[in-house]
Design an enzyme around this catalytic site. Structure first.
Site, PDB file in Angstrom:
ATOM      1  N   HIS A 147      -2.984   6.607   4.368  1.00  0.00           N
ATOM      2  CA  HIS A 147      -1.546   6.691   4.659  1.00  0.00           C
ATOM      3  C   HIS A 147      -1.005   8.037   4.174  1.00  0.00           C
ATOM      4  O   HIS A 147      -1.352   8.481   3.071  1.00  0.00           O
ATOM      5  CB  HIS A 147      -0.774   5.600   3.917  1.00  0.00           C
ATOM      6  CG  HIS A 147      -0.950   4.225   4.478  1.00  0.00           C
ATOM      7  ND1 HIS A 147      -1.622   3.957   5.629  1.00  0.00           N
ATOM      8  CD2 HIS A 147      -0.485   3.018   4.023  1.00  0.00           C
ATOM      9  CE1 HIS A 147      -1.586   2.648   5.873  1.00  0.00           C
ATOM     10  NE2 HIS A 147      -0.910   2.062   4.913  1.00  0.00           N
ATOM     11  N   LYS A 197      10.005  -3.300   1.685  1.00  0.00           N
ATOM     12  CA  LYS A 197       9.045  -3.353   0.573  1.00  0.00           C
ATOM     13  C   LYS A 197       9.101  -2.043  -0.205  1.00  0.00           C
ATOM     14  O   LYS A 197       9.121  -2.029  -1.440  1.00  0.00           O
ATOM     15  CB  LYS A 197       7.614  -3.570   1.093  1.00  0.00           C
ATOM     16  CG  LYS A 197       7.314  -4.965   1.617  1.00  0.00           C
ATOM     17  CD  LYS A 197       5.906  -4.986   2.244  1.00  0.00           C
ATOM     18  CE  LYS A 197       5.692  -6.241   3.088  1.00  0.00           C
ATOM     19  NZ  LYS A 197       4.460  -6.137   3.919  1.00  0.00           N
ATOM     20  N   CYS A 241       0.801  -1.229   0.000  1.00  0.00           N
ATOM     21  CA  CYS A 241       0.000   0.000   0.000  1.00  0.00           C
ATOM     22  C   CYS A 241       0.837   1.284   0.000  1.00  0.00           C
ATOM     23  O   CYS A 241       0.601   2.196  -0.793  1.00  0.00           O
ATOM     24  CB  CYS A 241      -0.956   0.012   1.195  1.00  0.00           C
ATOM     25  SG  CYS A 241      -0.183  -0.415   2.769  1.00  0.00           S
TER      26      CYS A 241
END
Lengths: 316, 316
Positions: free
Chosen positions: B222, B193, B109
């Site tokens: 986020h 990531k 994400c």
């Protein structure tokens, strides 16, 4: 007053000054009841050290205090970048108190905790550039800001709308990339304080800092993700050892036990907490750090009282 | 399912698969009532596109789906860095869907929203290095995490202790510099990531990324403070214009009106929001950016459905 009492600061007489709004109120200090007086130009007769908090107070009365022979330690932004005023973090540049002309400035809260950690790294390996992002508690904006966070949190949990008064937007369950006012260059004043004050405290204009300052829904305790580019190699293990033995710093860095600095744990403490120390492989000599401190204590009151302690040592 | 419905994704038949725990439950989709079935190796007969969510599901059943002739779009971390699996953000590398071997991975994400913004900057001026700090919502950790934030907030407002279950520490009124597990190099898996997936999505291993990922007490959305070093000049005004016309991006950048991206405003939206665009004077060609997106939508569901849309376009 809590910090003065806890650190047993040597006080002959404590005089409490405020605006007329607070004058007459009684406050307990150690076992004494003190009455707050209204600040007037002649309030500073016989005062050795005057601790100023709040921007308008020092703008109006700092020169009166100096004329009366007091040394002013000012927590506001009014004099920090004045070349005739030392800007002091006692763990970093204590010797700067010596050249004061009556006023010593206490740096910005987010700058203080960063400077405490940067200083040993700069001495050991030379800092060329810093990229910092902050996670700043609401307490830095005052008691109403804490109440606003609590009230908005309650409202939103009850399915009601937030009603922002102190902050420009909802702060509960949100983050806001905006502290203090915006400047011509689209940085906030808070961001430029971190850029400019850091250079002055470290006494080195070549330390390049770029900052993004963000308000988080934390009651008290500022956190900072700091990326440091060094001029020479300093491995994470060596940085950890160096910081652990440096004044005012507690290293908490055992990831495998989920141990790293947290604002709720730094709340009420005087140390600067450092963890998540790791090598940044994207530059030749880089480190990432996570730095947390109580912004009301080390970021304000404790640092101011530490400056006063330097003065009392010099007076003895 | 909301995103499939909202985007009017062309569906002949929608089959809902889950563990035995959920099997038998009925769910409304558009005006139909659908019954969830237990996932079995032979569940994928006749399926064209299989959208997988959750790490154990695709580990166990992705190959069965591929064998049955379905194209798997997997939201887990299982296949993202597999060189035989494309990792796709439709605004960035849509052409990569072409070389799939049955599985297409949906990125992390926090990586998706950063990649959407980095791509136009990289094409225009070449990115050499990125320093990113995140402010990540609890929704990424699931429904229990949202409930934990709410419950802890209520408890703390009532003067009780927090009782952490989902997160390693109190998350209400706190920030935690720890998402996913810690690796050998003291970075978290979430941080790596962002480092590795960004290179793969941009198709350029020379883009150096260093990350600090932090959980914030935000329900959904986020935020990221992104510092970008470019190879060529790109002024903030030109970056603003470039990003505003790039797919999937909404620029909100009027500081004088207190307008910048906020997670509470991005909640429920499919775009990536960018603001606080300003020149970083500490490097030759540098920019600071503030990037916010709905991590459950653009960071997961929307991106997966957009990949499916690329496939249907290819099938027509």
């Amino acid at each position: 007053m809590d910090v003065l009492s806890e650190r047993r600061f040597p006080i002959g007489k404590l005089k409490l000054l405020a605006t007329s709004r607070s004058a007459g109120k009684q406050v307990k200090f150690n076992n004494e009841i003190l009455t707050i007086e209204e600040t007037k130009p002649d309030s500073f007769q016989g005062v050795d050290i005057a601790l100023f908090a709040g921007g308008s107070a020092s703008k109006e009365f700092a020169q009166d205090a100096v004329k009366a022979g007091a040394i002013v330690i000012d927590n506001s932004n009014n004099f920090r970048m004045d070349p005739s005023v030392p800007l002091v973090v006692p763990e970093v540049n204590p010797e700067d108190v010596k050249w004061h002309n009556g006023i010593i400035a206490n740096p910005n809260c987010s700058t203080i905790q960063m400077a405490v950690v940067l200083k040993p790294l700069h001495d050991a390996a030379g800092i060329s550039r810093v990229v910092v992002s902050t996670y700043q508690a609401v307490s830095g904006a005052g008691a109403e800001a804490i109440e606003e966070l609590r009230e908005q949190s309650r409202d939103i949990l009850a399915g009601k709308e937030a009603n922002p008064q102190v902050f420009p937007h909802q702060i509960a369950f949100n983050v806001i990339p905006h502290l203090d006012v915006f400047l011509e260059n689209d940085y906030t004043k808070e961001e430029m304080k971190m850029v400019n004050e850091t250079k002055k405290i470290l006494g080195d204009d070549t330390v390049a800092v770029t900052a993004t300052t963000v308000r988080a829904p934390v009651v008290n305790g500022h956190s900072e993700a700091i990326n440091v580019q060094l001029k020479n190699e300093l491995l994470p293990d060596d940085a950890r050892k160096l910081l652990a033995k440096s004044p005012g710093i507690l290293v908490i860095d055992t990831p495998k036990n989920n141990e790293y600095p947290l604002p709720v744990a730094a709340n009420g403490r005087d140390e600067v907490f450092v963890g998540r120390i790791r090598r940044d492989e994207t530059v030749e000599f880089g480190l990432n750090l996570w730095v947390v401190a109580d912004n009301l204590r080390k970021g304000a009151a404790t640092n101011a009282v530490q400056i006063a302690e330097l003065l009392t040592k010099g007076m003895l």
